[in-house]
Design a protein around this motif. Structure first.
Motif, short mmCIF file in Angstrom:
data_model
loop_
_atom_site.label_atom_id
_atom_site.label_comp_id
_atom_site.label_asym_id
_atom_site.label_seq_id
_atom_site.Cartn_x
_atom_site.Cartn_y
_atom_site.Cartn_z
N ILE A 178 -33.99 19.98 -35.02
CA ILE A 178 -34.20 18.94 -34.00
C ILE A 178 -33.55 17.66 -34.51
CG2 ILE A 178 -35.87 17.78 -32.53
CD1 ILE A 178 -37.90 19.88 -33.18
N PRO A 179 -32.35 17.33 -34.05
CA PRO A 179 -31.64 16.16 -34.57
C PRO A 179 -32.13 14.86 -33.95
CG PRO A 179 -30.30 17.26 -32.94
CD PRO A 179 -31.55 18.09 -33.08
N ASP A 180 -31.76 13.76 -34.59
CA ASP A 180 -32.09 12.43 -34.08
C ASP A 180 -30.96 11.82 -33.27
OD1 ASP A 180 -34.73 11.91 -35.32
OD2 ASP A 180 -33.63 12.08 -37.19
N THR A 181 -29.71 12.05 -33.71
CA THR A 181 -28.58 11.34 -33.12
C THR A 181 -27.52 12.27 -32.56
OG1 THR A 181 -27.51 11.22 -35.30
CG2 THR A 181 -28.90 9.37 -34.65
N VAL A 182 -27.78 13.56 -32.45
CA VAL A 182 -26.83 14.49 -31.82
C VAL A 182 -27.12 14.52 -30.33
CG1 VAL A 182 -26.08 16.88 -31.65
CG2 VAL A 182 -26.54 15.88 -33.89
N HIS A 183 -26.09 14.28 -29.52
CA HIS A 183 -26.26 14.17 -28.08
C HIS A 183 -25.37 15.18 -27.37
CE1 HIS A 183 -26.24 10.15 -30.08
NE2 HIS A 183 -27.51 10.21 -29.68
N VAL A 184 -25.86 15.72 -26.28
CA VAL A 184 -25.05 16.61 -25.44
C VAL A 184 -24.84 15.93 -24.10
CG1 VAL A 184 -25.79 18.74 -26.55
CG2 VAL A 184 -27.11 17.82 -24.64
N CYS A 185 -23.77 16.30 -23.44
CA CYS A 185 -23.42 15.69 -22.16
C CYS A 185 -23.94 16.56 -21.03
CB CYS A 185 -21.91 15.50 -22.06
SG CYS A 185 -21.39 14.61 -20.58
N MET A 186 -25.08 16.20 -20.47
CA MET A 186 -25.66 16.87 -19.30
C MET A 186 -26.13 15.79 -18.34
SD MET A 186 -27.81 20.06 -20.85
CE MET A 186 -27.01 21.36 -21.77
N PRO A 187 -25.21 15.21 -17.58
CA PRO A 187 -25.56 14.07 -16.73
C PRO A 187 -26.68 14.36 -15.75
CG PRO A 187 -23.17 14.32 -16.88
CD PRO A 187 -23.77 15.53 -17.52
N MET A 188 -26.79 15.60 -15.28
CA MET A 188 -27.82 15.90 -14.29
C MET A 188 -29.22 15.73 -14.87
SD MET A 188 -28.24 16.42 -11.17
CE MET A 188 -26.51 16.66 -10.81
N MET A 189 -29.39 16.00 -16.16
CA MET A 189 -30.70 15.82 -16.79
C MET A 189 -31.05 14.32 -16.85
SD MET A 189 -31.37 18.91 -17.10
CE MET A 189 -32.95 18.81 -17.91
N ASN A 190 -30.04 13.47 -17.12
CA ASN A 190 -30.29 12.02 -17.10
C ASN A 190 -30.70 11.57 -15.70
OD1 ASN A 190 -28.55 12.79 -19.27
ND2 ASN A 190 -28.09 10.65 -19.65
N GLU A 191 -30.05 12.16 -14.68
CA GLU A 191 -30.37 11.78 -13.30
C GLU A 191 -31.79 12.21 -12.93
OE1 GLU A 191 -29.55 10.13 -9.54
OE2 GLU A 191 -28.43 10.02 -11.43
N LEU A 192 -32.16 13.43 -13.29
CA LEU A 192 -33.50 13.92 -12.96
C LEU A 192 -34.58 13.13 -13.70
CD1 LEU A 192 -32.86 17.78 -13.07
CD2 LEU A 192 -32.94 16.31 -11.06
N ARG A 193 -34.29 12.74 -14.92
CA ARG A 193 -35.27 12.04 -15.75
C ARG A 193 -35.69 10.71 -15.13
NH1 ARG A 193 -38.42 9.40 -17.56
NH2 ARG A 193 -39.11 9.02 -19.70
N LYS A 194 -34.82 10.09 -14.34
CA LYS A 194 -35.13 8.78 -13.77
C LYS A 194 -36.32 8.81 -12.82
CE LYS A 194 -31.12 7.84 -11.93
NZ LYS A 194 -30.02 7.10 -11.30
N TYR A 195 -36.61 9.99 -12.23
CA TYR A 195 -37.64 10.07 -11.21
C TYR A 195 -38.94 10.71 -11.73
CZ TYR A 195 -33.42 9.30 -8.51
OH TYR A 195 -32.23 8.80 -8.04
N CYS A 196 -38.98 11.08 -13.00
CA CYS A 196 -40.17 11.72 -13.57
C CYS A 196 -41.13 10.65 -14.09
CB CYS A 196 -39.78 12.69 -14.67
SG CYS A 196 -38.66 14.00 -14.13
N THR A 197 -42.24 11.10 -14.68
CA THR A 197 -43.19 10.15 -15.24
C THR A 197 -42.55 9.38 -16.39
OG1 THR A 197 -44.04 11.85 -16.76
CG2 THR A 197 -45.15 11.60 -14.64
N LYS A 198 -43.11 8.23 -16.70
CA LYS A 198 -42.48 7.35 -17.70
C LYS A 198 -42.45 7.97 -19.08
CE LYS A 198 -46.79 4.79 -18.56
NZ LYS A 198 -47.44 3.46 -18.54
N ASN A 199 -43.36 8.91 -19.38
CA ASN A 199 -43.39 9.55 -20.69
C ASN A 199 -42.79 10.96 -20.69
OD1 ASN A 199 -44.72 7.35 -21.94
ND2 ASN A 199 -46.70 8.08 -21.17
N ALA A 200 -42.07 11.31 -19.63
CA ALA A 200 -41.50 12.65 -19.54
C ALA A 200 -40.44 12.87 -20.63
CB ALA A 200 -40.86 12.87 -18.17
N GLN A 201 -40.34 14.11 -21.07
CA GLN A 201 -39.38 14.48 -22.11
C GLN A 201 -38.34 15.44 -21.55
OE1 GLN A 201 -43.06 14.80 -25.22
NE2 GLN A 201 -41.18 15.82 -25.82
N VAL A 202 -37.19 15.47 -22.21
CA VAL A 202 -36.10 16.36 -21.84
C VAL A 202 -35.73 17.19 -23.06
CG1 VAL A 202 -33.74 16.51 -20.95
CG2 VAL A 202 -35.22 14.65 -20.20
#
Length: 595
Positions: free
Chosen positions: A455-479
């Protein structure tokens, strides 16, 4: 007295000497119970579900074969009926699993493009469970004779305990695994350990604006979501899956150059005003010069883009060193001769996975009125984007790009009007690697595969749809991205394959993941969603109040149905109230008859 609650359906006998109401009223919610009492699933149920998965293995493989045979090619007008066919099959499958299903149709913006479909499916069991949203897509790339497939791409082929098929490890396979794991839970427990939702799309694209508009219109669908899950191909070694908890964002720019209008000649002298300077180059040349400055690794822009990037930790550097990713494999995949930062594998992966980057996309010239205008366009446009990683801000990067192009415009002495626009932007996501649901995924891989997930701290993947969906979830939601296949597999790879054991393990993993999420105590969401703890679910007869153990050991809530005659014969307030033993044994009725 008998408490009928706010819905007139409780029927719980209450000792008036201690209580004046039962627990069905709205002064009770999830937060009133200790965390250990909020868990409603048992480990023995998971064992039964896993046994069911292996028992139904042949049935599941037959379903995979049927789905692979549907040629729903990505955004291909010729296969538009196939997209409708597979979405109808999946929708019917979810309905059979007792989901509430809606299918949205997305009309194409161009005539030669296919119609897309999106499934929104929801299974709401009870507010006393965590809410999980799974995102997946089922489109596959086209296959031609020149692609090098040795097996039939649209048929499940099994040879030497290895499965082959187009979309098996990347698109259709993961979605079917989720449905089959859900089916096993339903068959064994007649319920799910979590509240589960699906979004299944027939066309996955980072800039899918129609889908993003539909998602924005359905904000209520995402209310209450605690965890977003998607699949990745990040088994970075045979015994190391890498969970992705951070997702990069982006800014999509458009730079346009318009030809400067020729100065008007004087009506008396027929001469041009000498004070007016004419541009030295054509608009296309100036555009190329400006774009070259963006790709210069020594420019101030390149340094500025890395200014607010989180530094790579020692923990993450160890992950980069362990990853079995070959630089030559990457070159062959994209037909490249040279790569920046190819001195070592960790350095290459650091800049690919952890650092910001600028990408040039295209140069467009769509409108021209003559052959001369075609060779020397009067209006030219270029598209480029910047990948954002934590902790970069959208506003700061826009300022950097605008300032850089303004300085370059003056330095190169450009003369034609230039316009910079921000077409689209999305903020990056960054989750703590020790967050509860990340640890749930860690335990799931440990239980099924007996491995320790990275489980890395600074490794990122490009999945823009997950960023879009996250905007409408609860404030503490995880991806979280769950690795489904090896890093050496990708969409469109010839002879896409995985072993039969790997597919079975993934089935077990998804079923276990639901269990591990279920044993994380749910939190009250009434502050974000009014009266969420009292919503009706699929298992209303086992809703929140009835699913919980009694708060006090000597307190029991017994549902005892009474007809109207018995209610009328109940003792008045001035009469002693019968105890539970008398009511269950019928002694109250006998006493009434004697009276």
């Amino acid at each position: 007295m008998i408490c009928w609650g706010e819905r007139n359906c409780c029927g719980v006998f209450v000792d008036r000497s201690k209580y004046d109401r039962c627990d069905c009223l709205r002064d009770t919610c999830i937060r009133d119970f200790p965390p250990e009492e909020r868990i409603t699933v048992k480990e023995s149920e998971l064992d039964q579900v896993v046994d069911r998965l292996y028992f139904n293995n042949d049935e599941y493989l037959h379903e995979v074969d049927e789905m692979l045979a549907i040629k729903n090619i990505s955004n291909d007008y010729k296969h538009k009926k196939a997209s409708k066919q597979i979405i109808d099959r999946l929708a019917q499958r979810l309905i059979e699993l007792n989901f509430d299903v809606e299918v949205e149709e997305i009309k194409p913006e161009e005539l030669d493009k296919a119609t897309h479909y999106v499934i929104f499916a929801n299974y709401f069991s009870t507010p006393a469970k965590n809410v999980v949203l799974v995102y997946g897509h089922v489109d596959v790339p086209n296959v031609t004779d020149d692609d090098g497939w040795m097996k039939h791409p649209f048929k499940l082929t099994q040879k030497n305990e290895t499965l082959y098929g187009n979309g098996l490890t990347t698109t259709k396979g993961p979605v079917l695994c989720w449905l089959q794991a859900t089916q096993a839970w339903m068959e064994e427990t007649d319920d799910l350990p979590v509240n589960l939702r699906f979004i299944i799309n027939t066309y996955d694209d980072s800039n899918n604006q129609p889908l993003r508009r539909i998602i924005k219109e359905r904000e209520i669908f995402f209310k209450g979501v605690d965890l977003l899950i998607t699949n990745t191909n990040l088994w970075i070694t045979p015994d190391t899956p890498m969970l992705t908890t951070s997702h990069s964002g982006y800014i999509y720019f458009e730079l346009e150059i318009n030809k400067k209008e020729e100065p008007e000649r004087s009506s008396t002298t027929d001469e041009v005003d000498p004070t007016i300077t004419r541009p030295k180059h054509e608009p296309l040349v100036e555009l190329c010069l400006l774009m070259n400055t963006l790709s210069d690794p020594k420019s101030s822009l390149s340094e500025g883009l890395q200014r607010h990037v989180l530094p790579v930790t020692h923990h993450d550097w160890d992950i980069l060193c362990r990853a079995e990713v070959g630089i030559m494999e990457y070159k062959d995949k994209y037909d490249l001769k040279r790569l920046p930062h190819e001195q070592s594998k960790p350095l290459f992966l650091k800049h690919r996975w952890c650092m910001s980057a600028l990408v040039l996309h295209s140069v467009e010239h769509r409108l021209y009125s003559s052959l001369r205008d075609f060779h020397k366009p009067r209006r030219i446009r270029a598209n480029f984007s910047v990948k954002l990683v934590p902790d970069q801000s959208v506003e700061y990067v826009i300022f950097l790009v605008r300032q850089h192009l303004d300085c370059a415009y003056c330095r190169l002495k450009c003369g034609h009007p230039a316009h910079l626009r921000v077409v689209d932007s999305l903020k990056p996501l960054n989750e703590a690697r020790h967050a509860p649901f990340n640890l749930s995924a860690y335990r799931a891989y440990e239980r099924v595969y007996n491995v320790q997930a990275a489980i890395p701290d600074t490794v990122h993947v490009c999945m823009p749809m997950m960023n879009e969906l996250r905007k409408y979830c609860t404030k503490n939601a995880q991806v979280v991205g769950l690795p489904f296949s090896s890093i050496h597999t990708w969409i469109g790879k010839p002879d896409e394959s995985m072993s039969l054991e790997e597919y079975q393990k993934n089935l077990e993993l998804y079923a276990t993941m639901l269990y591990e999420v279920a044993i994380v105590p749910p939190e009250c969401k009434c502050t974000e969603i009014k009266d969420f703890c009292f919503d009706k679910g699929k298992t209303y007869e086992h809703d929140f109040i009835r699913m919980m153990e009694p708060r006090v050991a000597d307190t029991s809530h017994v549902l005892y149905e009474l007809d109207e005659t018995e209610i009328e014969n109940m003792p008045r307030e001035d009469e002693p109230f019968p105890n539970m033993r008398q009511m269950l044994l019928g002694e109250t009725k006998k006493k009434t008859q004697l009276d």
